[in-house]
Motif scaffolding. Structure first.
Motif, PDB file in Angstrom:
ATOM      1  N   ARG A 107       9.121  -0.808  -7.430  1.00  0.00           N
ATOM      2  CA  ARG A 107      10.295  -1.082  -8.277  1.00  0.00           C
ATOM      3  C   ARG A 107      11.511  -0.298  -7.780  1.00  0.00           C
ATOM      4  O   ARG A 107      12.622  -0.839  -7.683  1.00  0.00           O
ATOM      5  CB  ARG A 107       9.986  -0.701  -9.729  1.00  0.00           C
ATOM      6  N   ASP A 108      11.301   0.974  -7.471  1.00  0.00           N
ATOM      7  CA  ASP A 108      12.412   1.803  -7.004  1.00  0.00           C
ATOM      8  C   ASP A 108      12.956   1.289  -5.670  1.00  0.00           C
ATOM      9  O   ASP A 108      14.171   1.206  -5.474  1.00  0.00           O
ATOM     10  CB  ASP A 108      11.956   3.252  -6.856  1.00  0.00           C
ATOM     11  N   VAL A 109      12.037   0.959  -4.732  1.00  0.00           N
ATOM     12  CA  VAL A 109      12.472   0.510  -3.407  1.00  0.00           C
ATOM     13  C   VAL A 109      13.188  -0.832  -3.503  1.00  0.00           C
ATOM     14  O   VAL A 109      14.231  -1.050  -2.872  1.00  0.00           O
ATOM     15  CB  VAL A 109      11.277   0.424  -2.447  1.00  0.00           C
ATOM     16  N   ALA A 110      12.631  -1.756  -4.300  1.00  0.00           N
ATOM     17  CA  ALA A 110      13.264  -3.067  -4.445  1.00  0.00           C
ATOM     18  C   ALA A 110      14.673  -2.934  -5.023  1.00  0.00           C
ATOM     19  O   ALA A 110      15.604  -3.617  -4.570  1.00  0.00           O
ATOM     20  CB  ALA A 110      12.405  -3.969  -5.333  1.00  0.00           C
ATOM     21  N   ALA A 111      14.831  -2.059  -6.005  1.00  0.00           N
ATOM     22  CA  ALA A 111      16.169  -1.832  -6.558  1.00  0.00           C
ATOM     23  C   ALA A 111      17.084  -1.208  -5.507  1.00  0.00           C
ATOM     24  O   ALA A 111      18.265  -1.543  -5.409  1.00  0.00           O
ATOM     25  CB  ALA A 111      16.070  -0.933  -7.788  1.00  0.00           C
ATOM     26  N   ARG A 112      16.527  -0.306  -4.704  1.00  0.00           N
ATOM     27  CA  ARG A 112      17.311   0.327  -3.632  1.00  0.00           C
ATOM     28  C   ARG A 112      17.786  -0.718  -2.628  1.00  0.00           C
ATOM     29  O   ARG A 112      18.914  -0.637  -2.127  1.00  0.00           O
ATOM     30  CB  ARG A 112      16.445   1.378  -2.932  1.00  0.00           C
ATOM     31  N   LEU A 113      16.926  -1.701  -2.349  1.00  0.00           N
ATOM     32  CA  LEU A 113      17.284  -2.741  -1.386  1.00  0.00           C
ATOM     33  C   LEU A 113      18.272  -3.749  -1.958  1.00  0.00           C
ATOM     34  O   LEU A 113      18.784  -4.592  -1.213  1.00  0.00           O
ATOM     35  CB  LEU A 113      16.022  -3.482  -0.919  1.00  0.00           C
TER      36      LEU A 113
ATOM     37  N   LEU B 177       3.330  -8.061  -7.513  1.00  0.00           N
ATOM     38  CA  LEU B 177       2.556  -8.319  -6.299  1.00  0.00           C
ATOM     39  C   LEU B 177       1.902  -7.034  -5.782  1.00  0.00           C
ATOM     40  O   LEU B 177       0.736  -7.042  -5.357  1.00  0.00           O
ATOM     41  CB  LEU B 177       3.454  -8.924  -5.224  1.00  0.00           C
ATOM     42  N   VAL B 178       2.641  -5.947  -5.795  1.00  0.00           N
ATOM     43  CA  VAL B 178       2.084  -4.669  -5.337  1.00  0.00           C
ATOM     44  C   VAL B 178       0.989  -4.189  -6.288  1.00  0.00           C
ATOM     45  O   VAL B 178      -0.075  -3.742  -5.844  1.00  0.00           O
ATOM     46  CB  VAL B 178       3.208  -3.622  -5.201  1.00  0.00           C
TER      47      VAL B 178
ATOM     48  N   GLY C 269       1.845   2.479  -6.515  1.00  0.00           N
ATOM     49  CA  GLY C 269       2.672   1.615  -5.690  1.00  0.00           C
ATOM     50  C   GLY C 269       3.601   0.735  -6.492  1.00  0.00           C
ATOM     51  O   GLY C 269       4.718   0.422  -6.043  1.00  0.00           O
ATOM     52  N   GLU C 270       3.166   0.313  -7.683  1.00  0.00           N
ATOM     53  CA  GLU C 270       4.021  -0.525  -8.524  1.00  0.00           C
ATOM     54  C   GLU C 270       5.320   0.208  -8.867  1.00  0.00           C
ATOM     55  O   GLU C 270       6.419  -0.360  -8.772  1.00  0.00           O
ATOM     56  CB  GLU C 270       3.286  -0.914  -9.803  1.00  0.00           C
ATOM     57  N   THR C 271       5.202   1.466  -9.236  1.00  0.00           N
ATOM     58  CA  THR C 271       6.396   2.253  -9.578  1.00  0.00           C
ATOM     59  C   THR C 271       7.299   2.427  -8.369  1.00  0.00           C
ATOM     60  O   THR C 271       8.526   2.264  -8.452  1.00  0.00           O
ATOM     61  CB  THR C 271       5.971   3.623 -10.131  1.00  0.00           C
TER      62      THR C 271
ATOM     63  N   ASP D 104       0.821  -1.218   0.000  1.00  0.00           N
ATOM     64  CA  ASP D 104       0.000   0.000   0.000  1.00  0.00           C
ATOM     65  C   ASP D 104       0.852   1.264   0.000  1.00  0.00           C
ATOM     66  O   ASP D 104       0.355   2.342   0.354  1.00  0.00           O
ATOM     67  CB  ASP D 104      -0.923   0.015   1.232  1.00  0.00           C
ATOM     68  N   ILE D 105       2.101   1.167  -0.397  1.00  0.00           N
ATOM     69  CA  ILE D 105       2.997   2.320  -0.347  1.00  0.00           C
ATOM     70  C   ILE D 105       2.524   3.424  -1.278  1.00  0.00           C
ATOM     71  O   ILE D 105       2.849   4.602  -1.090  1.00  0.00           O
ATOM     72  CB  ILE D 105       4.440   1.880  -0.710  1.00  0.00           C
TER      73      ILE D 105
END
Length: 852
Positions: free
Chosen positions: A498-504, A517-518, A493-495, A480-481
């Motif tokens: 993607r940014d957060v997952a790449a950051r992690l 999934l989001v 949230g999908e966008t 729900d971000i």
């Protein structure tokens, strides 16, 4: 407080509002002018109102004590008034203190001259008349009295009498603190259980709820005991914001209320100069969160100090936790140890050289079920300011975050501590937009950010069901971000995901799965509860969106975790069963198995044929009722699954009704009454009159086998009794016959019930209904989706609108979440085919007008 002397009638004539000088010599006029003026506001207005009241009351005491020749008396403000904080409708807490030498009658008369002017102005008053010894005894007997004396402030009279009372009150409190602080803590917990947590409530009590003004006052009392002190960062500012909001609430309502009701949000936000009602709630939640966190840290410290005082060092390790003696440290992870029941940094830890340390400490604390020490977080926060984590994150940092999220319920307090100290938004900048963000849908229990953490907690219990628990936990944290951004939160949230997952530091393939999934975290629950699962197009659309069996597995677990973390109305065995059925069909499609035939080709069941034959023989409706208990959908290790499996969750109601082909499958009209009502609205209206909530409905027309006679309309309902008892089938049938004949006026009966319900219920400003045509979602029918405020007879009104439009309802899928209904109807035209796009949109508009 209570009087220790008997009251006497008040003075005759006009109320005595005289006293100390005001700009025009009148306290009521000066008070009114102050409250109506835009400046000063906030703490300045509260202090000014307190000074104005001080002067007035001091004048009353001086005038009447002097006239009566009384000495050895003092007027003392206690509680909130003692702190010099008067909101517009605050009550006055007053103590008339005396040395015990005054005549009882003269003292009672003096009290009347003080109390009656306050009452005459319509102000609430908490009052008592006591000697210092009586005040001390009352404090020993009543914790609330003792807390009030800690804020005692001299107003008039013998100042030495007040000073001596304050001195002894503080001495008594510090002496009795080891005994009374646990009692105070119990009071705080009981109050939280009664009023809930302020930071999550749509209509919070600013004073009594956890994180409210009472808790802030309790923290002042703890500090006065000298045993422990609250974290000071932002605490006074948070308390001031809550007081400012309460001031605006008093002025808006004209009442001494602390409950921030929904209908007051917009007006109060405007008076405080805020953007909108959501900004008001968000600020209120942030203030409450600051106070709640300070309370958690403070009470933990109180417990540690009291344990250290009451347990001999040699026994402390045996009675409390894993530490064997004072100062002994047990390792938890690299650079992290347990000390006195908390996770702290090891002496050798160097957070300025180890940016992963804060996540490692948080994960270790959560896995051990320990709080993370405040000083440890602050050391890490200071170090992170100069040496943040590199982007993308190293593998260890990502693994520690996943370990933290997978710790179950222990994740919550650790995450809240990180949030309170600003760590979370530093690690995940996108978190700021969802932090403390309210969710006005009453189905939701939590704010957006807490809901995300609760979803991760729920997902941690489902990690054994998936092959990639790491992706499940990250998707739960981010699903729900997008609610912090305009538009569809799933798309936004999908966008962000993607940014957060790449950051992690996730790879491209894993990032794509998390983003999917989001984007589709609502797909399974929405489809299962609002679409026809027997329609191949339904299963095909879900399979196309998901794309892979591994993603489907993760999405299934995320769907359940999300619903369980939303609130009790969002998940049930029935909903879980529908989702599981959909997942099974989609998995088969993704595996390349042939699609199942649509339900019409399956034909009616033996019971449906029996009911149809009976309806044809009697030329009237026939009903059959069956209580249903759903199989649990929780994991096998869920301890409550067996109990839930034994509980009936609904009633299956089968109806067989003769149709009249010449009237578009409607029953024949009653020649002596009004035109007959369509079968669907008639049946739905009868169910509503019998207080049955519809969960699902399926319609099937059965032609006679010999070709002679009317077709039979079969309707399968899934209903739930509003008060838990099964309906009477005979009464249902009688009312259904009357409704079909036109002798039962369902619209009037439902309108009467709705009016009666409205008189008992609080008015709710619900958004208008919305009806849309979901074209292209089925090859055999047109889907009409209705979103509206749930109400008695809603399905009846929808059915009447569809009947009036001349369409045939093939099936209905009913979904109710709290006060919101989302219903989908599969309809066809007179030729049995889906409607053209233009006709479908016109039908949706017509239904929306009918509901409006």
């Amino acid at each position: 407080m209570t009087d220790s002397v008997e009251k006497t009638p008040g003075p005759a004539g006009e109320p005595d509002t005289g006293g100390g000088p005001t700009p025009e010599g009148s306290y009521p006029a000066a008070r009114l002018r102050l409250l109506q003026d835009d400046a000063p506001t906030g703490s300045d207005r509260r202090a000014t109102l307190a000074r104005l009241t001080d002067d007035w009351l001091a004048g009353l005491l001086t005038r009447h004590a002097t006239a009566a020749g009384l000495t050895g008396t003092a007027l003392v403000a206690v509680g909130g008034y003692g702190r010099g904080e008067l909101s517009p409708r605050s009550d006055l807490d007053l103590l008339l203190l005396h040395d015990g030498r005054a005549d009882t009658g003269a003292l009672a008369a003096l009290a009347d001259h003080l109390w009656y002017p306050v009452w005459d102005l319509g102000l609430d008053l908490d009052h008592s008349v006591r000697t210092p010894a009586e005040a001390r005894k009352a404090a020993r007997d009543d914790l609330k009295v003792q807390l009030g004396l800690l804020d005692a402030r001299h107003l008039a009279g013998d100042a030495e009498l007040t000073a001596a009372l304050r001195s002894t009150a503080y001495a008594d409190w510090r002496e009795s603190a080891p005994k009374r602080l646990p009692e105070l803590h119990d009071l705080c917990q009981e109050r939280a259980e009664r009023h809930g947590e302020l930071q999550f409530l749509l209509e919070p009590d600013l004073k009594e709820a956890r994180g409210g003004l009472r808790d802030a006052t309790a923290l002042r009392a703890v500090a006065a005991s000298w045993l422990a002190d609250a974290p000071r960062g932002g605490l006074e500012a948070a308390r001031t914001r809550l007081l400012d909001t309460r001031d605006a609430l008093h002025l808006a309502t004209g009442r001494a209320t602390d409950r921030l009701s929904l209908q007051e949000h917009t007006q109060i936000a405007e008076s405080l100069g805020m953007l909108d009602a959501d900004a008001l709630l968000r600020q209120t939640y942030e203030s409450a969160r600051t106070i709640s966190y300070a309370a958690d840290v403070t009470w933990r410290e109180v417990g540690r100090v009291l344990r250290a005082r009451s347990v001999r060092p040699v026994l402390r390790g045996l009675l409390h936790g894993r530490t064997a003696g004072k100062g002994e440290r047990s390792p938890l992870a690299e650079g992290v140890v347990e000390l006195d029941g908390e996770a702290v940094l090891a002496r050798s830890a160097r957070p300025e050289r180890d940016p992963v340390l804060v996540l490692r400490a948080a994960a270790a604390a959560a896995q051990a079920g320990l709080p993370l020490a405040t000083h440890a977080i602050r050391r890490c926060a200071t170090a992170a300011a100069t040496r943040p984590l590199p982007v993308p994150w190293p593998a260890e940092a990502r693994e520690q975050l996943i370990t933290l999220l997978g710790a179950g319920s222990h994740t919550v307090p650790v995450w809240e501590a990180l949030e309170a100290e600003g760590i979370v938004t530093r690690l995940l900048p996108d978190w700021e937009r969802v932090r403390c963000r309210p969710q006005r849908n009453p189905v939701h229990t939590w704010t957006v950010d807490r809901h995300l953490i609760e979803t991760a907690v729920r997902a941690s219990a489902l990690t054994r069901r998936v092959h990639r628990p790491d992706l499940l936990l990250i998707a739960a944290l981010l699903h729900d971000i997008g609610k912090g951004w305009p538009g569809d939160h799933s798309v936004a949230g999908e966008t962000i995901a993607r940014d957060v997952a790449a950051r992690l530091g996730f790879g491209a393939r894993d990032t794509a799965v998390i983003a999917t999934l989001v984007r589709h975290h609502l797909l399974l629950i929405d489809t299962a509860t609002r679409r026809d699962l027997d329609d191949p197009a339904t299963v095909g659309a879900v399979a196309e969106a998901v794309g892979h069996t591994g993603t489907l597995e993760l999405l299934h677990a995320l769907t359940e975790a999300d619903a369980l973390a939303t609130g009790p109305a969002a998940w049930s065995a029935w909903r879980g069963g529908l989702v599981a059925d959909l997942v099974k069909r989609v998995a088969a499609r993704l595996a390349g198995e042939p699609a199942e035939e649509a339900r019409p080709a399956d034909g009616p069941s033996a019971e449906q044929r029996r009911l149809a034959a009976e309806a044809r023989r009697t030329s009237g409706p026939v009903l059959a009722l069956h209580a249903r208990a759903e199989a649990p959908t929780a994991p096998e290790d869920d301890a409550g699954a067996d109990e839930r499996a034994r509980q009936p969750v609904g009633v299956e109601l089968l109806m067989a009704v003769p149709a009249h082909p010449s009237r578009g499958h409607r029953p024949s009209a009653n020649p002596m009454g009004p035109p007959s009502t369509g079968v669907l609205p008639a049946a739905a209206g009868v169910l509503a009159l019998h207080r049955l909530t519809v969960r699902a409905a399926d319609l099937l027309e059965l032609d006679p086998e010999d070709g002679d006679g009317d077709p039979i309309l079969l309707i399968g309902w899934r209903v739930a009794a509003e008060y838990g008892s099964l309906p009477d089938a005979d009464r249902l049938r009688v009312d259904l016959v009357r409704a079909l004949e036109g002798s039962l006026d369902i619209p009037t009966r439902l309108a009467e019930r709705e009016r009666a319900y409205a008189r008992r219920a609080r008015a709710v400003l619900a958004p208008p209904p919305r009806v849309t045509a979901v074209t292209g979602s089925s090859r055999t029918a047109t889907v009409i989706e209705v979103r509206a405020q749930d109400a008695h007879g809603l399905l009846h009104r929808i059915g009447r609108a569809l009947e009036t439009a001349g369409v045939t309802v093939r099936s209905a899928h009913i979904s109710t979440l709290g006060a919101n209904a989302v219903d989908a109807f599969y309809v066809t035209g007179p030729d049995g085919a889906p409607l053209a796009d233009t006709a479908a949109h016109e039908l949706a508009a017509a239904v929306e007008r009918a509901l409006g």
